[in-house]
Design a protein around this motif. Structure first.
Motif, PDB file in Angstrom:
ATOM      1  N   PRO A 296       0.792  -1.228   0.000  1.00 18.21           N
ATOM      2  CA  PRO A 296       0.000   0.000   0.000  1.00 18.21           C
ATOM      3  C   PRO A 296       0.822   1.275   0.000  1.00 18.21           C
ATOM      4  O   PRO A 296       0.315   2.341  -0.347  1.00 18.21           O
ATOM      5  N   LEU A 297       2.106   1.178   0.395  1.00 18.66           N
ATOM      6  CA  LEU A 297       2.955   2.369   0.426  1.00 18.66           C
ATOM      7  C   LEU A 297       4.408   1.945   0.272  1.00 18.66           C
ATOM      8  O   LEU A 297       5.097   1.663   1.251  1.00 18.66           O
ATOM      9  N   ASP A 298       4.860   1.874  -0.956  1.00 16.28           N
ATOM     10  CA  ASP A 298       6.260   1.550  -1.223  1.00 16.28           C
ATOM     11  C   ASP A 298       7.028   2.858  -1.316  1.00 16.28           C
ATOM     12  O   ASP A 298       6.767   3.676  -2.198  1.00 16.28           O
ATOM     13  N   GLY A 299       7.953   3.057  -0.402  1.00 20.14           N
ATOM     14  CA  GLY A 299       8.654   4.328  -0.281  1.00 20.14           C
ATOM     15  C   GLY A 299       8.260   5.022   1.009  1.00 20.14           C
ATOM     16  O   GLY A 299       8.132   6.242   1.069  1.00 20.14           O
TER      17      GLY A 299
ATOM     18  N   ILE B  63       9.129  13.566   1.110  1.00 19.30           N
ATOM     19  CA  ILE B  63       9.665  13.464  -0.252  1.00 19.30           C
ATOM     20  C   ILE B  63       8.585  12.848  -1.146  1.00 19.30           C
ATOM     21  O   ILE B  63       8.129  11.722  -0.882  1.00 19.30           O
ATOM     22  N   PRO B  64       8.160  13.515  -2.197  1.00 15.42           N
ATOM     23  CA  PRO B  64       7.010  13.061  -2.987  1.00 15.42           C
ATOM     24  C   PRO B  64       7.344  11.972  -3.994  1.00 15.42           C
ATOM     25  O   PRO B  64       7.116  12.103  -5.206  1.00 15.42           O
ATOM     26  N   HIS B  65       7.899  10.865  -3.504  1.00 17.91           N
ATOM     27  CA  HIS B  65       8.265   9.761  -4.387  1.00 17.91           C
ATOM     28  C   HIS B  65       7.916   8.456  -3.677  1.00 17.91           C
ATOM     29  O   HIS B  65       8.711   7.919  -2.896  1.00 17.91           O
ATOM     30  N   PHE B  66       6.725   7.961  -3.919  1.00 15.20           N
ATOM     31  CA  PHE B  66       6.245   6.714  -3.316  1.00 15.20           C
ATOM     32  C   PHE B  66       5.122   6.187  -4.186  1.00 15.20           C
ATOM     33  O   PHE B  66       4.637   6.893  -5.086  1.00 15.20           O
TER      34      PHE B  66
ATOM     35  N   GLN C 270       1.521   6.075  -8.756  1.00 13.78           N
ATOM     36  CA  GLN C 270       2.194   7.154  -8.037  1.00 13.78           C
ATOM     37  C   GLN C 270       1.161   8.240  -7.729  1.00 13.78           C
ATOM     38  O   GLN C 270       0.741   8.980  -8.624  1.00 13.78           O
ATOM     39  N   PRO C 271       0.696   8.334  -6.482  1.00 18.91           N
ATOM     40  CA  PRO C 271      -0.388   9.275  -6.178  1.00 18.91           C
ATOM     41  C   PRO C 271      -0.054  10.739  -6.420  1.00 18.91           C
ATOM     42  O   PRO C 271      -0.933  11.522  -6.780  1.00 18.91           O
ATOM     43  N   ILE C 272       1.196  11.139  -6.213  1.00 20.85           N
ATOM     44  CA  ILE C 272       1.547  12.555  -6.333  1.00 20.85           C
ATOM     45  C   ILE C 272       1.536  13.006  -7.791  1.00 20.85           C
ATOM     46  O   ILE C 272       1.029  14.081  -8.126  1.00 20.85           O
TER      47      ILE C 272
ATOM     48  N   ALA D 182      11.316   0.634  -4.791  1.00 19.74           N
ATOM     49  CA  ALA D 182      11.633  -0.416  -5.763  1.00 19.74           C
ATOM     50  C   ALA D 182      10.535  -0.540  -6.814  1.00 19.74           C
ATOM     51  O   ALA D 182      10.818  -0.781  -7.993  1.00 19.74           O
ATOM     52  N   ALA D 183       9.277  -0.393  -6.398  1.00 26.37           N
ATOM     53  CA  ALA D 183       8.162  -0.510  -7.343  1.00 26.37           C
ATOM     54  C   ALA D 183       8.281   0.552  -8.435  1.00 26.37           C
ATOM     55  O   ALA D 183       8.118   0.259  -9.630  1.00 26.37           O
ATOM     56  N   LEU D 184       8.567   1.793  -8.042  1.00 22.37           N
ATOM     57  CA  LEU D 184       8.721   2.859  -9.030  1.00 22.37           C
ATOM     58  C   LEU D 184      10.000   2.703  -9.843  1.00 22.37           C
ATOM     59  O   LEU D 184      10.025   3.004 -11.036  1.00 22.37           O
ATOM     60  N   ASP D 185      11.073   2.226  -9.212  1.00 21.16           N
ATOM     61  CA  ASP D 185      12.304   1.991  -9.965  1.00 21.16           C
ATOM     62  C   ASP D 185      12.045   1.028 -11.121  1.00 21.16           C
ATOM     63  O   ASP D 185      12.482   1.254 -12.254  1.00 21.16           O
ATOM     64  N   LEU D 186      11.337  -0.062 -10.844  1.00 20.00           N
ATOM     65  CA  LEU D 186      11.046  -1.048 -11.891  1.00 20.00           C
ATOM     66  C   LEU D 186      10.096  -0.467 -12.938  1.00 20.00           C
ATOM     67  O   LEU D 186      10.272  -0.708 -14.136  1.00 20.00           O
ATOM     68  N   ALA D 187       9.103   0.299 -12.498  1.00 15.00           N
ATOM     69  CA  ALA D 187       8.204   0.947 -13.455  1.00 15.00           C
ATOM     70  C   ALA D 187       8.978   1.898 -14.364  1.00 15.00           C
ATOM     71  O   ALA D 187       8.696   1.993 -15.566  1.00 15.00           O
ATOM     72  N   TRP D 188       9.969   2.576 -13.798  1.00 18.44           N
ATOM     73  CA  TRP D 188      10.768   3.521 -14.594  1.00 18.44           C
ATOM     74  C   TRP D 188      11.720   2.798 -15.549  1.00 18.44           C
ATOM     75  O   TRP D 188      12.039   3.329 -16.610  1.00 18.44           O
ATOM     76  N   VAL D 189      12.175   1.602 -15.191  1.00 18.00           N
ATOM     77  CA  VAL D 189      12.920   0.785 -16.162  1.00 18.00           C
ATOM     78  C   VAL D 189      11.996   0.431 -17.331  1.00 18.00           C
ATOM     79  O   VAL D 189      12.380   0.532 -18.503  1.00 18.00           O
TER      80      VAL D 189
END
Length: 273
Positions: free
Chosen positions: A87-90, A98-101, A127-129, A197-204
């Motif tokens: 429910p909240l990675d980051g 920091i608006p990165h989760f 990414q909610p933000i 990690a979830a966003l890192d993989l999405a960004w890959v």
């Protein structure tokens, strides 16, 4: 491509939980100077998001089970899929304003022989933000909203940005991480540590990074993101080069040209260490 009913269910749940997270995130900076501090508040925000996701997903698929970061495993019909949810990675980013989760939701199928859990067939990272919804379904590609995603086309390490997660010192994997960093850093354009990690993989998957490595992960950190990378044309393995139904503990992701080179550097670093 038309969004399937399953992805619509996942996106509706993520957006509802994301509304609450955005509201709570707006309160974090006011809590930085309070006596109680923000930690308890963030824990409650995490739990509230998890509860919202559970309610929404259970309503849509009442016979499916869950694997949650906080609540653990909630059994459902063993012949049906289960939700794998973070429910909240980051959380640390959230805690520090920091608006990165992100919210991560994946669908994992049971093995046909009933011996456990098999492939991930759908995943969403929200990414909610920024209101970015990265989603993928097996054989249907990876998408950001209605835009098809492809991994980066870069072919040279010295042009590449690589993401990572730095382990906590008490997990005992810092020397391993340092060895890999020392091997990769001189070869690439830069290494980034953004804390999800979830966003890192999405960004890959979106081609923003050429690769990613991290250890000491859990299935809810990576289940959706690994599917995104694969459906965007990339490769995801563990540090030994093995592809797993759910990538956890060790993850090495990269585009089709660079994954093998990153793996060779990583393997050499671990052998030397």
């Amino acid at each position: 491509m038309a969004i399937s009913g399953l992805i619509r269910v996942m996106e509706k749940a993520a957006r509802k939980a994301g509304q609450r997270l955005r509201r709570d995130f707006g309160e974090v900076e006011h809590l930085q100077v309070s006596r109680k501090g923000p930690s308890d508040f963030v824990s409650k925000a995490d739990q509230a998001a998890e509860r919202t996701l559970w309610e929404e997903l259970r309503t849509a698929r009442p016979d499916w089970g869950f694997l949650f970061e906080e609540a653990g495993e909630i059994a459902g019909d063993p012949t049906r899929p289960r939700w794998v949810v973070d429910p909240l990675d980051g959380t640390s980013n959230f805690l520090h304003g920091i608006p990165h989760f992100a919210i991560s939701i994946a669908v994992q199928e049971p093995k046909l022989d009933g011996s456990g859990w098999g492939e991930v067939v759908a995943g969403l990272v929200y990414q909610p933000i920024t209101d970015e919804s990265f989603w993928a379904e097996k054989t249907r590609g990876a998408w950001l909203q209605d835009k098809r995603l492809r991994v980066s086309a870069r072919r040279h390490l010295d042009e590449s940005l690589i993401a990572t997660g730095i382990p906590f010192a008490n997990r005992g994997s810092v020397p391993q991480w340092a060895a890999i960093y020392s091997a990769l850093a001189p070869q690439v354009a830069g290494i980034r540590r953004f804390g999800s990690a979830a966003l890192d993989l999405a960004w890959v998957a979106a081609g923003r990074y050429e690769g990613f490595w991290e250890s000491a992960l859990q299935p809810w950190d990576t289940a959706a993101g690994c599917l995104l990378v694969r459906e965007a044309g990339g490769f995801v393995t563990d540090f030994r080069g093995r592809s797993q139904p759910v990538c956890d503990t060790e993850v090495l992701a990269g585009n089709d040209a660079l994954h093998s080179r990153l793996h060779k550097l990583l393997t050499s670093a671990l052998k030397a260490g």
